[in-house]
Design a protein around this motif. Structure first.
Motif, PDB file in Angstrom:
ATOM      1  N   THR A  36       0.818  -1.123  -0.137  1.00 23.18           N
ATOM      2  CA  THR A  36       0.039   0.118   0.135  1.00 23.18           C
ATOM      3  C   THR A  36       0.995   1.326   0.113  1.00 23.18           C
ATOM      4  O   THR A  36       1.204   1.728  -1.119  1.00 23.18           O
ATOM      5  N   ASN A  37       0.987   1.865   1.311  1.00 24.19           N
ATOM      6  CA  ASN A  37       1.657   3.039   1.314  1.00 24.19           C
ATOM      7  C   ASN A  37       2.632   3.162   2.610  1.00 24.19           C
ATOM      8  O   ASN A  37       2.773   4.223   3.175  1.00 24.19           O
ATOM      9  N   ILE A  38       3.009   2.220   3.133  1.00 21.51           N
ATOM     10  CA  ILE A  38       3.549   2.007   4.249  1.00 21.51           C
ATOM     11  C   ILE A  38       5.135   1.420   4.046  1.00 21.51           C
ATOM     12  O   ILE A  38       5.303   0.448   3.297  1.00 21.51           O
ATOM     13  N   PRO A  39       6.174   2.105   4.250  1.00 22.87           N
ATOM     14  CA  PRO A  39       7.597   1.696   4.092  1.00 22.87           C
ATOM     15  C   PRO A  39       7.791   0.257   4.630  1.00 22.87           C
ATOM     16  O   PRO A  39       7.226  -0.046   5.811  1.00 22.87           O
ATOM     17  N   PRO A  76       4.979   6.022  -0.388  1.00 27.10           N
ATOM     18  CA  PRO A  76       4.907   5.965   1.178  1.00 27.10           C
ATOM     19  C   PRO A  76       4.330   7.367   1.470  1.00 27.10           C
ATOM     20  O   PRO A  76       4.098   8.010   0.905  1.00 27.10           O
ATOM     21  N   GLY A  77       3.668   7.127   2.641  1.00 26.95           N
ATOM     22  CA  GLY A  77       2.792   8.276   3.242  1.00 26.95           C
ATOM     23  C   GLY A  77       3.327   8.495   4.558  1.00 26.95           C
ATOM     24  O   GLY A  77       4.297   7.942   5.240  1.00 26.95           O
ATOM     25  N   MET A  78       2.908   9.655   5.260  1.00 33.52           N
ATOM     26  CA  MET A  78       3.002  10.157   6.463  1.00 33.52           C
ATOM     27  C   MET A  78       1.887  10.697   7.243  1.00 33.52           C
ATOM     28  O   MET A  78       1.970  11.611   7.796  1.00 33.52           O
ATOM     29  N   TRP A  79       0.861   9.978   7.133  1.00 35.17           N
ATOM     30  CA  TRP A  79      -0.145  10.449   7.822  1.00 35.17           C
ATOM     31  C   TRP A  79      -0.938   9.438   8.960  1.00 35.17           C
ATOM     32  O   TRP A  79      -1.953   9.880   9.458  1.00 35.17           O
ATOM     33  N   TRP A  87       8.802   4.591   9.149  1.00 37.29           N
ATOM     34  CA  TRP A  87       9.860   5.602   8.926  1.00 37.29           C
ATOM     35  C   TRP A  87      10.803   5.665  10.095  1.00 37.29           C
ATOM     36  O   TRP A  87      12.093   5.969   9.729  1.00 37.29           O
ATOM     37  N   LYS A  88      10.327   5.308  11.171  1.00 38.63           N
ATOM     38  CA  LYS A  88      11.428   5.548  12.466  1.00 38.63           C
ATOM     39  C   LYS A  88      12.426   4.316  12.120  1.00 38.63           C
ATOM     40  O   LYS A  88      13.467   4.687  12.674  1.00 38.63           O
ATOM     41  N   ARG A  89      12.128   3.156  11.731  1.00 36.54           N
ATOM     42  CA  ARG A  89      12.918   2.073  11.605  1.00 36.54           C
ATOM     43  C   ARG A  89      14.171   2.710  10.423  1.00 36.54           C
ATOM     44  O   ARG A  89      15.013   2.211  10.744  1.00 36.54           O
ATOM     45  N   ILE A  90      13.599   3.211   9.338  1.00 37.90           N
ATOM     46  CA  ILE A  90      14.562   3.873   8.429  1.00 37.90           C
ATOM     47  C   ILE A  90      15.384   4.968   9.088  1.00 37.90           C
ATOM     48  O   ILE A  90      16.646   4.952   8.749  1.00 37.90           O
ATOM     49  N   THR A  91      14.997   5.916   9.853  1.00 38.28           N
ATOM     50  CA  THR A  91      15.677   6.981  10.319  1.00 38.28           C
ATOM     51  C   THR A  91      16.637   6.381  11.418  1.00 38.28           C
ATOM     52  O   THR A  91      17.759   6.821  11.249  1.00 38.28           O
ATOM     53  N   ASP A  92      16.046   5.597  11.994  1.00 33.39           N
ATOM     54  CA  ASP A  92      17.386   4.742  12.955  1.00 33.39           C
ATOM     55  C   ASP A  92      18.279   4.365  12.263  1.00 33.39           C
ATOM     56  O   ASP A  92      19.489   4.369  12.875  1.00 33.39           O
ATOM     57  N   ALA A  93      18.120   3.556  11.397  1.00 35.35           N
ATOM     58  CA  ALA A  93      18.942   2.903  10.331  1.00 35.35           C
ATOM     59  C   ALA A  93      20.008   3.803   9.826  1.00 35.35           C
ATOM     60  O   ALA A  93      21.297   3.662   9.830  1.00 35.35           O
ATOM     61  N   VAL A  94      19.628   4.926   9.294  1.00 37.80           N
ATOM     62  CA  VAL A  94      20.416   5.870   8.484  1.00 37.80           C
ATOM     63  C   VAL A  94      21.258   6.598   9.760  1.00 37.80           C
ATOM     64  O   VAL A  94      22.401   6.901   9.369  1.00 37.80           O
TER      65      VAL A  94
END
Length: 385
Positions: A36-39, A76-79, A87-94
């Motif tokens: 759908t729209n979830i990373p 992907p979305g942010m709502w 997205w938190k998983r991705i920012t943590d990994a970055v």
């Protein structure tokens, strides 16, 4: 270190953080957030690879601030909370790789279709500044592959500004380092700026100051959420793509005003997108863009904010422009697709020679098996150092 790229590889301090180099990863729509729209895990791998590859700053692909029926399925979305957590998983990994990442906030305005499943699920109409359809478009996943249609002219633009505010709050919860407002590409903010798509007679239409009001009010609200140096904006003054562009002098006057007013906010950066012939469609027998020298025309308007430049740059040209103090950082797009370690290749003098497959630039929809979504996305190899 490859001395010929010494300026491109220098650190850059912006407000509270320091980019390790000036090799920035552009926002790149890749349409892989299936089903759908979830990373997902593939998105996590993709961004982690590029953080590990030395990007001074990663700008995410366009992140939808609300549910919209775009041509690009599985953006992907942010709502909602599921998206924030993903997205938190991705920012943590970055961050674990020593990287920085901004979230690009994206509303498509009139470039969505009312019959798209995501638009129907939203329960909202397709909004634009005025009820004027863009020419072009091809929704390949809809019967008959229709083009764009006339949007509903939004009654109160503040409602759309509020969506940006909430998305900025959500991005902060998701652990991003900042946000970039997508004001290019013929999307919503750009539609308000351009007199060919904005025929409003209220405070958000007519004069240059009125047409600029929508985007500038969003930027001010983002600054109130994040602080000025964690907010950026992306602008494409040449237009073309998505049926954008005004007569040359009106175009220049409009963008000089907007950029000058945005610069007063002392933003994290202002990213200017140069004219790109591949994004200049022929409409009614004529190329649509308002072609002009974006850097030369608007550089004098930017006095406080760092200037980032995007589109068609090579490392060589980028290094020269930084050395000449014409730009502060270089934003690369396509080069990051095939080289997840682009910055390290530049640093170590390793060839940038991946054979790209344009057929896999964008995902082909949720019906494609999950593992096949990796093709042309996370399977380009990093060089051995």
């Amino acid at each position: 270190m490859a001395s010929r790229f010494i300026k491109l590889l220098e650190p850059l301090t912006i407000g509270p953080f320091t980019l390790k180099n000036r090799v920035v990863m552009s926002a790149l729509t890749r349409s892989r957030s299936v089903p759908t729209n979830i990373p997902n895990d593939i998105n996590l791998e993709y961004y982690t690879q590029r953080a590990r590859g030395g990007a001074g700053l990663i700008t995410t692909e366009g992140v939808l601030i609300c549910q919209q029926g775009t041509e690009w399925q599985n953006a992907p979305g942010m709502w909602n909370q599921d998206q924030i957590a993903a997205w938190k998983r991705i920012t943590d990994a970055v961050h674990a790789e020593g990287g920085l990442i901004f979230c690009q906030l994206w509303h498509l305005g009139r470039m969505s279709h009312p019959d798209a499943p995501e638009q129907k699920a939203s329960g909202m109409p397709v909004y634009g500044p005025s009820s004027i359809a863009a020419r072009g478009g091809k929704f390949r996943f809809l019967p008959g592959q229709p083009g764009y249609v006339a949007p509903v002219a939004v009654d109160d633009p503040r409602a759309l500004i509020d969506l940006h505010i909430q998305a900025a709050i959500n991005a902060k919860e998701a652990g991003f380092d900042g946000v970039e407002l997508h004001a290019a590409g013929g999307f919503l903010v750009h539609q308000f700026l351009d007199s060919t798509s904005n025929k409003r007679t209220d405070a958000y239409g007519g004069s240059i100051a009125n047409r600029a009001r929508f985007g500038l009010e969003i930027l001010k609200e983002l600054v109130s959420v994040w602080g000025n140096k964690r907010v950026a904006v992306r602008l494409g003054p040449s237009g073309g793509y998505n049926d954008m562009g005004m007569p040359l002098q009106e175009n220049i006057d409009t963008f000089r005003y907007f950029i000058s007013e945005a610069d007063v906010l002392d933003l994290g950066y202002i990213c200017l997108v140069r004219y790109n012939p591949t994004l200049d469609p022929e409409i009614d027998g004529q190329l649509r863009a308002t072609k002009h020298d974006v850097l030369k025309t608007y550089r004098p308007c930017i006095k406080k904010s760092p200037l980032f430049l995007n589109s068609g740059l090579t490392p060589e040209e980028a290094n020269q422009l930084i050395a000449a103090k014409e730009i502060d950082a270089a934003v690369f797009g396509v080069l990051w697709i095939g080289h997840p370690d682009l910055a390290k290749r530049i640093e170590h003098g390793i060839p940038i020679d991946a054979k790209l497959d344009p057929e896999t630039f964008y995902g082909s929809g949720p019906q494609i098996p999950y593992e096949e979504q990796r093709k042309g996305y996370t399977d380009y190899p990093a060089a051995r150092l």
